[in-house]
Write a protein that holds these residues in place. Sequence first.
Motif, short mmCIF file in Angstrom:
data_model
loop_
_atom_site.label_atom_id
_atom_site.label_comp_id
_atom_site.label_asym_id
_atom_site.label_seq_id
_atom_site.Cartn_x
_atom_site.Cartn_y
_atom_site.Cartn_z
N THR A 103 52.03 42.84 33.60
CA THR A 103 51.45 42.18 35.02
C THR A 103 50.10 41.70 34.40
O THR A 103 49.15 42.44 34.18
N PRO A 104 49.50 40.40 35.16
CA PRO A 104 48.22 40.23 35.06
C PRO A 104 47.33 40.93 35.95
O PRO A 104 47.84 40.89 37.43
N ILE A 105 46.18 41.44 35.50
CA ILE A 105 45.63 42.27 36.50
C ILE A 105 44.34 41.62 36.86
O ILE A 105 43.58 40.98 36.13
N PRO A 106 44.22 41.49 38.25
CA PRO A 106 43.05 40.68 38.97
C PRO A 106 41.96 41.28 38.57
O PRO A 106 41.68 42.56 38.69
N PRO A 107 40.86 40.31 38.28
CA PRO A 107 39.54 41.01 37.74
C PRO A 107 38.87 41.93 38.85
O PRO A 107 38.26 42.72 38.45
N ASP A 108 39.04 41.75 40.22
CA ASP A 108 38.47 42.46 41.04
C ASP A 108 39.25 43.93 41.49
O ASP A 108 38.82 44.83 41.94
N LYS A 109 40.32 44.14 40.68
CA LYS A 109 40.84 45.47 40.41
C LYS A 109 40.89 46.18 39.26
O LYS A 109 41.23 47.38 38.94
N ASP B 47 37.27 46.78 44.46
CA ASP B 47 37.02 45.62 45.26
C ASP B 47 36.75 46.24 46.74
O ASP B 47 36.28 45.52 47.52
N GLN C 107 41.87 37.86 30.10
CA GLN C 107 42.55 38.61 31.23
C GLN C 107 43.30 39.89 30.97
O GLN C 107 44.13 39.88 29.82
N THR D 266 52.42 44.76 42.10
CA THR D 266 51.02 44.83 42.82
C THR D 266 50.35 45.70 42.33
O THR D 266 50.55 46.98 42.35
N THR D 267 49.10 45.19 41.75
CA THR D 267 47.94 46.20 41.37
C THR D 267 47.14 46.49 42.39
O THR D 267 46.42 45.89 43.16
#
Length: 133
Positions: A93-99, A57, A80, A123-124
């Motif tokens: 941990t859920p990974i944010p799509p922008d990561k 990102d 996800q 924190t990813t």
Amino acid sequence: MSRGGAGWVIFITASVISLVFLVTALVGRAQGQEHHGHRLQDMELHHKFYNSWMMPDNRAISCCHDQDCRPAEARMVNGQWMARQDGDDGDFTPIPPDKVETERDTPDGRNHLCGRRDGRNFTTFCFIAGAGG
């Protein structure tokens, strides 16, 4: 040979055999050992990959350095990515799509996750899915 001499021979022979078994076990363990999720044979490959990996990102910022990045367990849940670093016994941990990295390939076919755990929270910084997901 006196009885006392035979006892020493048996003791020394048993000691040498025990030492050989111990060294063999330690060498075998070291060969299969991982260092923070890195197989020893992959450490240099991972080092090169991590040092050139930029955040998906924001390509101006490095994802991590070797201390933040490791191979990871990952699975897709309801569209996800969920992941945790190898050796981490915390929650996935859920990974944010922008990561999620989409512009380069994993160096070894495994999943990799860069980030930092603070207690229960993770924190990813970056995530890349391996060939098998």
